[in-house]
Write a protein that holds these residues in place. Structure first.
Motif, PDB file in Angstrom:
ATOM      1  N   GLU A 225       0.871  -0.774  -0.523  1.00  0.00           N
ATOM      2  CA  GLU A 225      -0.208   0.122  -0.289  1.00  0.00           C
ATOM      3  C   GLU A 225       0.642   1.000  -0.074  1.00  0.00           C
ATOM      4  O   GLU A 225       0.582   2.237  -0.495  1.00  0.00           O
ATOM      5  CB  GLU A 225      -1.013   0.088   1.215  1.00  0.00           C
ATOM      6  N   GLN A 226       1.686   1.159   0.916  1.00  0.00           N
ATOM      7  CA  GLN A 226       2.952   2.055   0.810  1.00  0.00           C
ATOM      8  C   GLN A 226       3.654   2.694  -0.226  1.00  0.00           C
ATOM      9  O   GLN A 226       3.465   3.987  -0.895  1.00  0.00           O
ATOM     10  CB  GLN A 226       3.721   2.135   1.726  1.00  0.00           C
ATOM     11  N   LEU A 227       3.839   1.822  -0.999  1.00  0.00           N
ATOM     12  CA  LEU A 227       4.627   1.349  -2.892  1.00  0.00           C
ATOM     13  C   LEU A 227       3.710   2.108  -3.470  1.00  0.00           C
ATOM     14  O   LEU A 227       3.804   3.216  -3.936  1.00  0.00           O
ATOM     15  CB  LEU A 227       5.088   0.057  -2.882  1.00  0.00           C
ATOM     16  N   ALA A 228       2.923   1.782  -3.533  1.00  0.00           N
ATOM     17  CA  ALA A 228       0.814   2.110  -4.038  1.00  0.00           C
ATOM     18  C   ALA A 228       0.949   3.626  -4.362  1.00  0.00           C
ATOM     19  O   ALA A 228       1.423   4.287  -5.126  1.00  0.00           O
ATOM     20  CB  ALA A 228       0.135   1.499  -3.899  1.00  0.00           C
ATOM     21  N   MET A 229       1.181   4.120  -3.314  1.00  0.00           N
ATOM     22  CA  MET A 229       0.760   5.347  -3.087  1.00  0.00           C
ATOM     23  C   MET A 229       2.019   6.726  -3.420  1.00  0.00           C
ATOM     24  O   MET A 229       1.907   7.761  -3.792  1.00  0.00           O
ATOM     25  CB  MET A 229       0.274   5.660  -1.293  1.00  0.00           C
ATOM     26  N   GLY A 230       3.216   6.121  -2.820  1.00  0.00           N
ATOM     27  CA  GLY A 230       4.082   6.790  -4.168  1.00  0.00           C
ATOM     28  C   GLY A 230       3.930   6.799  -4.623  1.00  0.00           C
ATOM     29  O   GLY A 230       4.708   8.215  -5.640  1.00  0.00           O
ATOM     30  N   MET A 231       3.501   5.793  -5.810  1.00  0.00           N
ATOM     31  CA  MET A 231       3.119   6.136  -7.557  1.00  0.00           C
ATOM     32  C   MET A 231       2.559   6.461  -7.806  1.00  0.00           C
ATOM     33  O   MET A 231       2.388   7.487  -9.015  1.00  0.00           O
ATOM     34  CB  MET A 231       3.120   4.692  -7.419  1.00  0.00           C
ATOM     35  N   LEU A 232       1.323   6.691  -6.868  1.00  0.00           N
ATOM     36  CA  LEU A 232       0.288   6.836  -7.299  1.00  0.00           C
ATOM     37  C   LEU A 232       0.205   8.753  -6.987  1.00  0.00           C
ATOM     38  O   LEU A 232       1.249   9.543  -6.006  1.00  0.00           O
ATOM     39  CB  LEU A 232      -0.623   6.738  -6.954  1.00  0.00           C
ATOM     40  N   GLN A 233      -0.577   9.513  -7.891  1.00  0.00           N
ATOM     41  CA  GLN A 233      -0.705  11.198  -7.324  1.00  0.00           C
ATOM     42  C   GLN A 233      -1.742  11.716  -7.036  1.00  0.00           C
ATOM     43  O   GLN A 233      -3.112  11.610  -8.446  1.00  0.00           O
ATOM     44  CB  GLN A 233      -0.597  11.856  -8.526  1.00  0.00           C
ATOM     45  N   ASP A 234      -2.127  12.269  -5.811  1.00  0.00           N
ATOM     46  CA  ASP A 234      -3.045  12.818  -5.746  1.00  0.00           C
ATOM     47  C   ASP A 234      -4.073  11.364  -5.779  1.00  0.00           C
ATOM     48  O   ASP A 234      -5.613  11.665  -6.526  1.00  0.00           O
ATOM     49  CB  ASP A 234      -3.777  13.884  -6.170  1.00  0.00           C
ATOM     50  N   PRO A 235      -3.898  10.405  -4.803  1.00  0.00           N
ATOM     51  CA  PRO A 235      -4.881   9.591  -6.113  1.00  0.00           C
ATOM     52  C   PRO A 235      -6.390   8.876  -4.628  1.00  0.00           C
ATOM     53  O   PRO A 235      -6.052   9.013  -3.585  1.00  0.00           O
ATOM     54  CB  PRO A 235      -3.888   8.020  -4.996  1.00  0.00           C
ATOM     55  N   ILE A 236      -7.145   7.949  -5.445  1.00  0.00           N
ATOM     56  CA  ILE A 236      -8.898   7.760  -4.874  1.00  0.00           C
ATOM     57  C   ILE A 236      -8.083   6.742  -3.894  1.00  0.00           C
ATOM     58  O   ILE A 236      -8.167   5.434  -5.069  1.00  0.00           O
ATOM     59  CB  ILE A 236      -9.707   7.922  -5.642  1.00  0.00           C
ATOM     60  N   ARG A 237      -9.084   5.771  -2.797  1.00  0.00           N
ATOM     61  CA  ARG A 237      -8.329   4.437  -2.818  1.00  0.00           C
ATOM     62  C   ARG A 237      -9.795   4.307  -2.313  1.00  0.00           C
ATOM     63  O   ARG A 237     -10.508   4.506  -1.667  1.00  0.00           O
ATOM     64  CB  ARG A 237      -7.617   4.395  -0.865  1.00  0.00           C
ATOM     65  N   VAL A 238     -10.183   3.155  -2.586  1.00  0.00           N
ATOM     66  CA  VAL A 238     -11.556   2.422  -2.560  1.00  0.00           C
ATOM     67  C   VAL A 238     -11.444   1.162  -3.090  1.00  0.00           C
ATOM     68  O   VAL A 238     -10.743   0.536  -3.473  1.00  0.00           O
ATOM     69  CB  VAL A 238     -12.395   2.735  -3.947  1.00  0.00           C
ATOM     70  N   VAL A 239     -12.232   0.675  -0.869  1.00  0.00           N
ATOM     71  CA  VAL A 239     -11.693  -0.689  -0.539  1.00  0.00           C
ATOM     72  C   VAL A 239     -13.460  -0.790  -0.583  1.00  0.00           C
ATOM     73  O   VAL A 239     -14.682  -0.184  -0.444  1.00  0.00           O
ATOM     74  CB  VAL A 239     -11.144  -0.641   1.360  1.00  0.00           C
ATOM     75  N   VAL A 240     -13.540  -2.220  -1.445  1.00  0.00           N
ATOM     76  CA  VAL A 240     -15.218  -2.961  -1.402  1.00  0.00           C
ATOM     77  C   VAL A 240     -15.111  -3.819  -0.070  1.00  0.00           C
ATOM     78  O   VAL A 240     -13.835  -4.967  -0.219  1.00  0.00           O
ATOM     79  CB  VAL A 240     -15.101  -3.177  -2.628  1.00  0.00           C
ATOM     80  N   GLY A 241     -15.674  -4.112   0.820  1.00  0.00           N
ATOM     81  CA  GLY A 241     -15.890  -5.384   1.667  1.00  0.00           C
ATOM     82  C   GLY A 241     -16.954  -6.072   1.270  1.00  0.00           C
ATOM     83  O   GLY A 241     -17.998  -5.642   0.707  1.00  0.00           O
ATOM     84  N   LEU A 242     -17.405  -7.628   1.520  1.00  0.00           N
ATOM     85  CA  LEU A 242     -18.590  -7.927   1.360  1.00  0.00           C
ATOM     86  C   LEU A 242     -18.670  -8.517   2.270  1.00  0.00           C
ATOM     87  O   LEU A 242     -18.709  -8.334   3.597  1.00  0.00           O
ATOM     88  CB  LEU A 242     -17.351  -9.479   0.523  1.00  0.00           C
ATOM     89  N   LYS A 243     -20.139  -7.756   2.767  1.00  0.00           N
ATOM     90  CA  LYS A 243     -21.403  -7.934   3.631  1.00  0.00           C
ATOM     91  C   LYS A 243     -21.862  -9.285   4.213  1.00  0.00           C
ATOM     92  O   LYS A 243     -21.915 -10.255   2.952  1.00  0.00           O
ATOM     93  CB  LYS A 243     -22.305  -7.649   3.159  1.00  0.00           C
ATOM     94  N   ASP A 244     -21.865  -9.354   5.308  1.00  0.00           N
ATOM     95  CA  ASP A 244     -22.530 -10.758   6.158  1.00  0.00           C
ATOM     96  C   ASP A 244     -23.582 -10.748   5.356  1.00  0.00           C
ATOM     97  O   ASP A 244     -24.287 -10.222   5.288  1.00  0.00           O
ATOM     98  CB  ASP A 244     -22.055 -10.852   7.255  1.00  0.00           C
ATOM     99  N   THR A 245     -24.246 -12.547   5.163  1.00  0.00           N
ATOM    100  CA  THR A 245     -25.468 -12.475   4.959  1.00  0.00           C
ATOM    101  C   THR A 245     -26.373 -13.353   6.030  1.00  0.00           C
ATOM    102  O   THR A 245     -25.455 -13.543   6.784  1.00  0.00           O
ATOM    103  CB  THR A 245     -25.095 -13.473   3.452  1.00  0.00           C
TER     104      THR A 245
END
Ligand code: ADP
Ligand code: MG
Length: 245
Positions: A225-245
């Protein structure tokens, strides 16, 4: 926020960053908001995609607004389309000698294995139906065809493993200075020690000032994550989690 989708598990999505674009509820909405072509949208329908998944609903507008993106979404939630659709829309039309876009490879997708690159290529070909896009699954054979600079200028999209790509770049056989979109798929692996140096070398060859970068992964450990954020410019971070059913 919840994105209902009949064929996909229920998903919870969070998006963080500056000026996060609104998600879309339908693929159709992309036509009005971003001028996504009727052909691309009908190719989606042909592929059986009726409704965007969580990562597609949020990620596609972000990429269509030319933003950098770190997307974390579980396996099977449609990450591939989340980047292929906006890239093909932003590229707008296949390169041709009649337009000024025919200056070399315009989009590059890196994946850790041949098998994955192959799957991405297939998905890309579905979206490409009806137009003469040049979408190349990079291999020994295609690399040697593309060693000819005249063959390179009309390439729209290359899908490759990092090793294959880095050897072409090192040999001076492939020009990446016109690349506008780079995606690291399965970014947790791409930013791990096995591939990191190769990935960094390929990225360094993508010298265009308006380079859009995106990373997609099912998980992103802290160091990746740290490496990715260093590569990206003004990034948006989207996280998807599955809901419990
Ligand atoms: P991921 O990369 O997140 O593991 P994929 O991009 O490989 O997921 O997609 C998983 C499966 O879901 C594929 O078979 C793909 O064709 C299908 N798929 C993707 N988007 C949709 C959608 N919006 N509706 C229905 N099926 C979809
Ligand atoms: Mg995937």
């Amino acid at each position: 926020e919840q994105v209902p989708s009949s064929s996909m598990p229920r998903q919870r999505v969070t998006a963080k960053g500056n000026n996060v674009p609104d998600p879309v509820d339908t693929f159709e909405a992309l036509k009005e908001r971003y001028n996504v072509s009727a052909r691309l949208l009908s190719n989606l329908v042909e592929s059986g995609y009726k409704q965007p998944t969580g990562i597609q609903s949020h990620g596609v507008p972000i990429l269509l607004e030319s933003r950098d993106l770190a997307a974390i979404s579980p396996t099977g939630t449609g990450k591939t389309l989340s980047y292929l659709l906006p890239i093909m829309s932003l590229l707008s039309a296949p390169s041709s000698s009649k337009t000024d876009v025919g200056k070399g490879v315009r989009a590059l997708i890196l994946a850790p294995t041949r098998e994955l690159a192959h799957q991405i290529h297939n998905e890309c070909l579905k979206l490409a139906q009806g137009r003469k896009w040049r979408i190349i699954l990079f291999s020994k054979a295609t690399a040697s065809t593309l060693a000819d600079k005249d063959a390179q200028v009309k390439v729209d999209i290359i899908i490759s493993t990092p090793l294959r790509m880095v050897s072409a770049v090192q040999n001076g056989k492939l020009e990446l200075s016109n690349v506008r979109h780079v995606v690291l798929d399965e970014a947790d692996r791409m930013l791990d020690s096995e591939f990191l140096t190769q990935v960094q070398e390929v990225l360094a060859a993508c010298t265009h000032p308006n380079l859009q970068k995106a990373v997609f992964s099912a998980t992103l450990p802290a160091n990746a994550e740290q490496l990715a954020m260093g590569m990206l410019q003004d990034p948006i971070r989207v996280v998807v989690g599955l809901k419990d059913t």
